[in-house]
Write a protein that holds these residues in place. Structure first.
Motif, PDB file in Angstrom:
ATOM      1  N   GLU A  33       0.858  -1.088  -0.015  1.00 22.45           N
ATOM      2  CA  GLU A  33       0.014   0.049  -0.067  1.00 22.45           C
ATOM      3  C   GLU A  33       0.803   1.206  -0.040  1.00 22.45           C
ATOM      4  OE1 GLU A  33      -2.811  -0.448   3.215  1.00 22.45           O
ATOM      5  OE2 GLU A  33      -4.052  -1.449   2.130  1.00 22.45           O
ATOM      6  N   LYS A  34       2.195   1.173  -0.663  1.00 20.44           N
ATOM      7  CA  LYS A  34       3.027   2.377  -0.628  1.00 20.44           C
ATOM      8  C   LYS A  34       2.371   3.311  -1.611  1.00 20.44           C
ATOM      9  CE  LYS A  34       5.984   0.808   2.382  1.00 20.44           C
ATOM     10  NZ  LYS A  34       5.868   1.485   3.685  1.00 20.44           N
ATOM     11  N   TYR A  35       1.590   2.781  -2.564  1.00 23.74           N
ATOM     12  CA  TYR A  35       0.737   3.640  -3.540  1.00 23.74           C
ATOM     13  C   TYR A  35       0.075   4.925  -3.099  1.00 23.74           C
ATOM     14  CZ  TYR A  35      -3.182   1.014  -2.886  1.00 23.74           C
ATOM     15  OH  TYR A  35      -4.169   0.240  -2.246  1.00 23.74           O
ATOM     16  N   LEU A  36      -0.357   4.588  -1.787  1.00 25.18           N
ATOM     17  CA  LEU A  36      -1.430   5.542  -1.034  1.00 25.18           C
ATOM     18  C   LEU A  36      -0.498   6.939  -1.090  1.00 25.18           C
ATOM     19  CD1 LEU A  36      -2.867   3.440   1.686  1.00 25.18           C
ATOM     20  CD2 LEU A  36      -3.984   4.053  -0.642  1.00 25.18           C
ATOM     21  N   VAL A  37       0.610   7.110  -1.097  1.00 22.00           N
ATOM     22  CA  VAL A  37       1.427   8.302  -1.085  1.00 22.00           C
ATOM     23  C   VAL A  37       1.370   8.988  -2.434  1.00 22.00           C
ATOM     24  CG1 VAL A  37       3.885   7.571  -2.017  1.00 22.00           C
ATOM     25  CG2 VAL A  37       3.587   9.276  -0.090  1.00 22.00           C
ATOM     26  N   ALA A  38       0.657   8.556  -3.442  1.00 23.46           N
ATOM     27  CA  ALA A  38       0.883   9.457  -4.799  1.00 23.46           C
ATOM     28  C   ALA A  38       0.118  10.712  -4.833  1.00 23.46           C
ATOM     29  CB  ALA A  38       0.041   8.364  -5.711  1.00 23.46           C
ATOM     30  N   GLY A  39      -0.868  10.935  -3.975  1.00 24.60           N
ATOM     31  CA  GLY A  39      -1.645  12.075  -3.766  1.00 24.60           C
ATOM     32  C   GLY A  39      -0.676  13.146  -3.354  1.00 24.60           C
ATOM     33  N   PHE A  40      -0.048  12.747  -2.086  1.00 20.98           N
ATOM     34  CA  PHE A  40       0.723  13.754  -1.490  1.00 20.98           C
ATOM     35  C   PHE A  40       1.996  14.091  -2.314  1.00 20.98           C
ATOM     36  CE2 PHE A  40       4.804  14.277   1.162  1.00 20.98           C
ATOM     37  CZ  PHE A  40       4.435  15.281   2.010  1.00 20.98           C
ATOM     38  N   LEU A  41       2.707  13.190  -3.203  1.00 15.09           N
ATOM     39  CA  LEU A  41       3.593  13.493  -4.107  1.00 15.09           C
ATOM     40  C   LEU A  41       3.093  14.547  -4.998  1.00 15.09           C
ATOM     41  CD1 LEU A  41       5.225   9.997  -4.478  1.00 15.09           C
ATOM     42  CD2 LEU A  41       6.180  11.985  -2.950  1.00 15.09           C
ATOM     43  N   THR A  42       2.003  14.235  -5.622  1.00 14.21           N
ATOM     44  CA  THR A  42       1.508  15.476  -6.587  1.00 14.21           C
ATOM     45  C   THR A  42       1.274  16.526  -6.042  1.00 14.21           C
ATOM     46  OG1 THR A  42       0.228  13.375  -7.840  1.00 14.21           O
ATOM     47  CG2 THR A  42      -0.346  15.500  -8.417  1.00 14.21           C
ATOM     48  N   TRP A  43       0.663  16.802  -4.891  1.00 18.21           N
ATOM     49  CA  TRP A  43       0.506  17.963  -4.275  1.00 18.21           C
ATOM     50  C   TRP A  43       1.917  18.639  -3.831  1.00 18.21           C
ATOM     51  CZ3 TRP A  43       2.166  19.600   0.497  1.00 18.21           C
ATOM     52  CH2 TRP A  43       1.592  20.865   0.707  1.00 18.21           C
ATOM     53  N   ALA A  44       3.049  17.830  -3.551  1.00 15.49           N
ATOM     54  CA  ALA A  44       4.197  18.340  -3.012  1.00 15.49           C
ATOM     55  C   ALA A  44       4.961  18.904  -4.425  1.00 15.49           C
ATOM     56  CB  ALA A  44       4.909  17.204  -2.315  1.00 15.49           C
ATOM     57  N   HIS A  45       4.779  18.288  -5.432  1.00 16.32           N
ATOM     58  CA  HIS A  45       5.463  18.647  -6.805  1.00 16.32           C
ATOM     59  C   HIS A  45       4.910  20.194  -7.250  1.00 16.32           C
ATOM     60  CE1 HIS A  45       7.263  19.164 -10.516  1.00 16.32           C
ATOM     61  NE2 HIS A  45       6.157  18.736 -11.146  1.00 16.32           N
ATOM     62  N   THR A  46       3.474  20.203  -7.127  1.00 14.25           N
ATOM     63  CA  THR A  46       2.699  21.143  -7.712  1.00 14.25           C
ATOM     64  C   THR A  46       3.102  22.397  -6.717  1.00 14.25           C
ATOM     65  OG1 THR A  46       0.863  19.779  -8.230  1.00 14.25           O
ATOM     66  CG2 THR A  46       0.366  22.047  -7.947  1.00 14.25           C
ATOM     67  N   ASN A  47       3.253  22.205  -5.535  1.00 15.95           N
ATOM     68  CA  ASN A  47       3.658  23.441  -4.647  1.00 15.95           C
ATOM     69  C   ASN A  47       5.055  23.549  -4.475  1.00 15.95           C
ATOM     70  OD1 ASN A  47       0.921  24.141  -2.929  1.00 15.95           O
ATOM     71  ND2 ASN A  47       0.836  21.978  -3.485  1.00 15.95           N
ATOM     72  N   GLY A  48       5.944  22.936  -5.389  1.00 14.60           N
ATOM     73  CA  GLY A  48       7.353  23.245  -5.432  1.00 14.60           C
ATOM     74  C   GLY A  48       8.175  22.579  -4.103  1.00 14.60           C
ATOM     75  N   ARG A  49       7.621  21.653  -3.496  1.00 18.62           N
ATOM     76  CA  ARG A  49       8.269  20.980  -2.333  1.00 18.62           C
ATOM     77  C   ARG A  49       9.064  19.807  -2.677  1.00 18.62           C
ATOM     78  NH1 ARG A  49       6.914  22.916   2.363  1.00 18.62           N
ATOM     79  NH2 ARG A  49       5.100  24.502   2.752  1.00 18.62           N
ATOM     80  N   SER A  50       8.936  19.099  -3.862  1.00 23.72           N
ATOM     81  CA  SER A  50       9.659  17.900  -4.263  1.00 23.72           C
ATOM     82  C   SER A  50       9.837  17.863  -5.796  1.00 23.72           C
ATOM     83  CB  SER A  50       8.852  16.786  -3.992  1.00 23.72           C
ATOM     84  OG  SER A  50       7.527  16.550  -4.485  1.00 23.72           O
TER      85      SER A  50
END
Length: 841
Positions: free
Chosen positions: A612-629
Motif C-alpha cells: 500500500e505504498k501507492y497511497l502516497v501518490a496524492g501527497f507526491l503530486t501535491w508536493a510537486h505542484t507546490n514546489g516542495r519535491s
C-alpha cells in the motif's frame, strides 16, 4: 480530658461549606472521625492549610477525603475531593503511583501493558507473568489444567523420595484459586531449587505447600524465619523474605521522636512526628476522668456512658447475654444481639461433617452447621437450579439470584410507600435513583438553566434500574458530576481536556441530547486534533508544515464538505494514508534525504519495503505542484480479482430461516440480516438508511439504498415497519428517540456504526463477508451491471467486475429474478412464506 477533635473539625468545615446544615455536618464528621489521634492530626493539618477543603489538592489525607466524600453525598457544594493525577477527575484516591495519589482505575490501568504472549506469541494485553515470561488471559486460563503436571514434574526432581501421586495429591489440596496454583507451579519450575533450600524465599502459598510436604518427607529442612533463622510461624514478608512477627516488628521499628528509643510507631502527629506507644500514652489528649471509676486514667474506650479506662473497659459493657442469660460484660451491649465472650463463638458438633466447630448457621430443624458446610445447596423453587439457598417462601428454597426478585423479599418503601425491593437505605429503586440523579445537579445550575431542570426531569422519568446501573460507571458519573458542578466545563474543548474520547463519549452524548452542549462532528474534530499531534513526529519544520497543509487541503476540506455524518472507516482510511506519508518522510530522513532531495530511484526503493505504498501518490503530486519535491511517480499495483463463492443458496436459506423464525432476535437485526443475505448490502449501507429512504406506495414498501428504490416483500416490509417504530438509542441513563436514522447510533444525530452492526449479525449467526459474497455472486449472474449498481448502490465499475468475475453469459432484469425459482430472491420467497404464518415478535 481535651475536647474530641471531631467538633472543631466540623466547625472549621462549616466556615467553608454552607450547603450542609450544621447538625448534619457534625453527624458526618463524628461518624468518620472515630479515633481521636487521627482526628487531632487532621485538625492540625486544617489549621495549617484550610485550603485543603476546596483546593482539590492531590496530597489530601485519606481521612479528609472520606469526610468530603460524605459531605458531597449530603449535598455539599464548596468542598472538593482531590484531583487524580492520572485521569484528572475529583474522586477518592486510595492508591499511589510514582509518588502521586491516583484513583483505583488509574492504578489498575497503569499496570496493564501490551506484551508478546509466551505461549501463543501474539500481541495481547498482559494478564499475568512469571519471571520473564508474560502471558495473555486466554493462555493463562488454558494452563490451569496443567498446573498439577508442571508442579509434579518440577518437584519430583527436587524431592525424589515422594511419589508423583503423593505430590499431586498434596498440590490438589492447596486452599487456593486455579490462578494461584498455576503461578505456584511455574514459580517452583523456575525457582524450586532455591525455595526448597531456603523456604523463607518462597511465597506465602509455597509456605503452606512446604509445610504439607514436610510431613510427607522428613528430609526437608524446617521452614525458618528469613531474618532470625528460627523455626517459627512465618506470618509476614519483609524485603522479599518471609519472617516471623517478632522480626517483622523489629525490622519496621523506627526511632521515636519523643524518647529517642527505637520501637514500633504507634502514633504520628500533625507535624509528622513519630511516637512510640509509651510516648503516645503520655500525651494529655489521651487522658481524662474515667466515667466508671472517677480516676484520672489513660482512656482506651469511649462508650455510651463516657470515656472508660483500661481497668473499667469490660465492666462498662455489662449487659444480659441473650444466649446464656448471664449478666456479664458483653459485646453489643444494649442491643438484642448482646452476647458474652463465652457465648460469642460457641462450638458444637456440625450436623454435616460431625466436627466440633464454631456454628456459622443452622438448618430448618435448628441443627448447627459450621463455616465449611454452611453454604446450603438445594434446587431453587423458582429457577430449579442447584444453587446456594439464601431465603425461603413457605418452606420452598430460593437461591441468591431469585430471592431478591421474589415478592417475599419485598418491603414498603420508607418514602413513597411502594411495595418493592428495598435498598439498604430503606428506599425503593425509584426513590434511590431519583436521589442519585439529584446529587449530580448543583442547585445553582438548576436555578440558572431551564435546560438543566428539563434534563433532570427527563432522567428521573427513566427506568430506575437503568439509572442505578449507570451509576456503577463511576468514572463517567464523576466526570458528569464535575462538568455539571463547573459551568465553565460545559464546552467541547473543556470536555476534551478532562479525558480521552472513550471516557467522555457517554457524558458528551447525554449533554448534547439534552441541549447543554451544542452538536459537534466528533470524528472530524478528533481527526483534526490527530493531524496536529502526529505532525509533531516530523523533525524537519518544512516537512511538518507540508504534512499539515496537505492534510488540511485534501482530507479536512473533503470531510468538512460532506453533509452526512462521518463514519469511522472513512476517517480511519484518511489516517492510514497520512501514516504512509509519515513512513516515507521517516524513511528518507533515516537515509539522509529530505522531501526536496528525494528522487525517483529512492521512491522506487521505498515502494518495495511494504504494501500500500501507492497511497502516497496524492501527497507526491501535491508536493510537486507546490514546489516542495521533484516530479515523482508511484505505480498502483493492479487490482486483485474478486473472490466469488461465499455461502450457497441453500446455506443462506437455512441461515435466513433461522434468523426470521427466532423469537428473541429484534426486528432491526432480522431486517439487516435479510438485506445482507439476499441483496448483499454492506453493513455501512444498511446503517445509513434514513427514515426518508423508506416509503410506502400504498401496496408495498420501498427502501432506497442505491439510485433506484428496492421493493420489499411483505414480511420484510413488516420488519422495516417495526424497526422504524422502535428506534431507541442507548444513552447513559435513559434511551433516546432518534428522528433521522433507521439504526440510530450512540451519539446524537449519528447512525449506528458498521462495526456494531457486524457484531450484532455475528451474534445471531450471520457472518457478513461470506453472506455478501454468496449473494453478490448469485445476483451478478442474473442482473446486468447497471441494474445491479442502481439497486445495490455499488459503483458501476464494481458491478462490471463482479459480472466479469463470475463470467455470467445472460443478463436478467429484476422481474426475471423475481420469477426465477433458482434466484436468491426465490430463497427469500421460500423462507418468508413459512415465516409469514407466524406472528412477528
Amino acid at each position: 480530658m481535651s475536647e474530641h477533635p471531631g467538633r472543631p473539625i466540623a466547625e472549621l468545615i462549616s466556615t467553608v461549606e454552607a450547603g450542609v446544615p450544621a447538625d448534619r455536618l457534625r453527624e458526618i464528621v463524628a461518624a468518620i472521625v472515630v479515633r481521636p489521634h487521627s482526628g487531632a492530626r487532621q485538625l492540625g493539618q486544617l489549621h495549617v492549610d484550610p485550603g485543603l477543603l476546596t483546593s482539590a489538592d492531590n496530597a489530601m489525607p485519606t481521612l479528609l477525603q472520606r469526610i468530603i466524600a460524605a459531605l458531597l453525598e449530603a449535598g455539599a457544594t464548596s468542598v472538593r475531593l482531590p484531583r487524580c493525577t492520572g485521569c484528572g477527575l475529583e474522586r477518592m484516591l486510595p492508591e499511589r503511583l510514582d509518588g502521586h495519589r491516583v484513583c483505583s482505575k488509574c492504578k489498575k490501568r497503569a499496570g496493564t501493558r501490551a506484551i508478546t504472549c509466551h505461549c501463543c506469541r501474539r500481541e495481547r494485553q498482559l494478564a499475568s507473568f512469571v519471571g520473564d515470561a508474560d502471558y495473555c488471559g486466554a493462555c493463562w486460563r488454558d494452563m490451569y489444567g496443567q498446573a498439577s503436571a508442571i508442579f509434579v514434574a518440577a518437584a519430583h526432581g527436587l524431592i525424589p523420595s515422594l511419589d508423583p501421586a503423593v505430590l499431586g495429591g498434596v498440590f490438589a489440596q492447596l486452599p487456593a484459586s486455579p490462578g494461584r496454583r498455576l503461578r505456584l507451579a511455574l514459580d517452583i519450575a523456575d525457582y524450586g531449587a532455591d525455595w526448597f533450600a531456603a523456604p523463607a524465599r518462597g511465597s506465602a502459598l509455597f509456605g503452606v505447600l512446604y509445610d504439607q510436604l514436610a510431613r510427607q518427607a522428613p528430609e526437608l529442612p524446617p521452614a525458618c524465619c528469613g531474618h532470625c533463622g528460627q523455626h517459627r510461624s512465618l506470618t509476614n514478608v519483609y524485603e522479599g523474605l518471609r519472617c516471623c512477627s517478632r522480626c517483622y516488628t523489629a525490622l519496621r521499628s523506627q526511632p521515636c521522636d519523643g524518647c529517642g528509643r527505637t520501637g514500633p510507631i504507634a502514633r504520628r502527629m500533625p507535624d509528622e512526628a513519630r511516637l512510640c506507644q509509651g510516648c503516645a500514652k503520655a500525651l494529655p489528649d489521651g487522658w481524662g476522668i474515667c466515667s466508671q471509676c472517677g480516676t484520672h486514667q489513660h482512656i482506651v474506650y469511649r462508650g455510651p456512658a463516657g470515656p472508660v479506662c483500661a481497668p473499667c473497659r469490660f465492666a462498662a459493657q455489662v449487659d444480659t447475654c441473650t444466649r446464656c442469660g448471664r449478666t456479664t460484660p458483653c459485646r453489643f451491649p444494649g442491643t438484642p444481639g448482646a452476647v458474652c465472650e463465652r457465648c460469642r463463638k460457641p462450638r458444637q458438633p456440625c450436623s454435616r461433617c460431625a466436627q466440633e466447630r464454631i456454628v456459622a448457621t443452622r438448618d430448618e430443624s435448628g441443627a448447627p452447621i459450621c463455616h465449611s458446610c454452611h453454604h446450603i445447596l438445594e434446587d431453587c423453587s423458582v429457577c430449579h437450579r442447584h444453587r446456594r439457598v439464601v431465603g425461603r417462601t413457605e418452606g420452598a428454597p430460593l437461591c441468591e439470584y431469585c430471592y431478591p426478585r421474589h415478592p417475599v423479599s419485598f418491603r414498603d418503601c420508607t418514602r413513597c410507600g411502594r411495595h418493592a425491593k428495598l435498598r439498604q437505605t430503606g428506599l425503593c429503586d425509584r426513590c434511590t435513583a431519583d436521589d442519585q440523579l439529584a446529587t449530580l445537579f448543583p442547585p445553582e445550575l438548576l436555578e440558572r438553566h431551564e435546560t438543566a431542570r428539563t434534563m433532570l426531569t427527563a432522567l428521573q422519568a427513566g427506568d430506575p434500574a437503568t439509572v442505578r446501573a449507570a451509576f456503577h460507571r463511576h468514572r463517567a458519573v464523576e466526570l458528569l458530576r464535575t462538568v455539571l458542578a463547573t459551568p465553565d466545563l460545559l464546552d467541547h474543548e473543556a470536555l476534551d481536556d478532562l479525558g480521552p474520547e472513550y471516557t467522555t463519549r457517554a457524558v458528551r452524548a447525554l449533554l448534547v441530547e439534552h441541549g447543554l452542549l451544542p452538536a459537534r462532528n466528533l470524528p472530524l474534530a478528533r481527526f483534526q486534533a490527530w493531524i496536529i499531534t502526529t505532525a509533531q513526529l516530523i523533525e524537519d519544520p518544512g516537512e511538518r508544515q507540508a504534512f499539515v497543509q496537505f492534510a488540511t487541503w485534501k482530507h479536512l476540506r473533503d470531510l468538512r464538505s460532506r453533509a452526512e455524518p462521518l463514519s469511522g472507516p472513512l476517517v480511519t482510511s484518511r489516517r492510514h494514508e497520512l501514516r504512509v506519508v509519515l513512513d516515507l518522510l521517516a524513511w528518507a530522513r533515516d537515509r539522509g534525504k529530505t522531501l526536496a532531495s528525494l528522487d525517483q530511484a529512492d521512491l522506487d526503493h521505498w515502494a518495495t519495503t511494504g504494501a500500500e505504498k501507492y497511497l502516497v501518490a496524492g501527497f507526491l503530486t501535491w508536493a510537486h505542484t507546490n514546489g516542495r519535491s521533484q516530479p515523482l511517480e508511484i505505480t498502483r499495483p493492479p487490482r486483485t480479482y474478486l473472490l466469488v463463492g461465499g455461502l450457497s443458496d441453500d446455506q443462506r436459506r437455512r441461515v435466513l430461516d433461522g434468523v426470521l423464525n427466532h423469537d428473541t432476535i429484534t426486528a432491526g437485526t432480522k431486517l439487516a440480516a435479510a438485506l445482507v443475505l439476499v441483496f448483499g448490502f454492506r453493513p455501512a449501507q444498511i446503517t445509513r438508511i434514513r427514515l426518508d429512504d423508506i416509503r410506502s406506495t400504498g401496496e408495498a414498501l420501498q427502501v432506497t439504498v442505491g439510485k433506484e428504490p428496492l421493493l420489499l416483500p411483505e414480511p420484510l416490509a413488516d420488519l422495516a415497519t417495526q424497526t422504524a417504530a422502535d428506534r431507541s438509542a442507548r444513552r447513559m441513563f435513559t434511551p433516546a428517540q432518534d428522528h433521522h436514522w433507521l439504526y440510530p447510533g450512540a451519539q446524537p444525530g449519528t447512525p449506528l456504526s458498521a462495526a456494531a452492526l457486524v457484531r450484532r449479525l455475528a451474534a445471531v449467526g450471520v457472518l457478513v463477508s461470506p453472506a455478501r459474497t454468496g449473494a453478490l455472486t448469485s445476483l451478478s449472474q442474473q442482473l446486468p451491471p447497471p441494474v445491479l449498481a442502481d439497486l445495490t448502490g455499488m459503483h458501476l465499475a464494481t458491478a462490471v467486475r463482479w459480472r466479469s468475475t463470475v463470467a455470467a453469459s445472460n443478463a436478467h432484469y429484476a422481474g426475471l429474478l423475481l420469477a426465477s425459482e433458482e434466484s436468491p430472491t426465490a430463497v427469500l420467497r421460500t423462507v418468508l412464506s413459512s415465516a409469514s404464518s407466524t406472528e412477528p415478535p
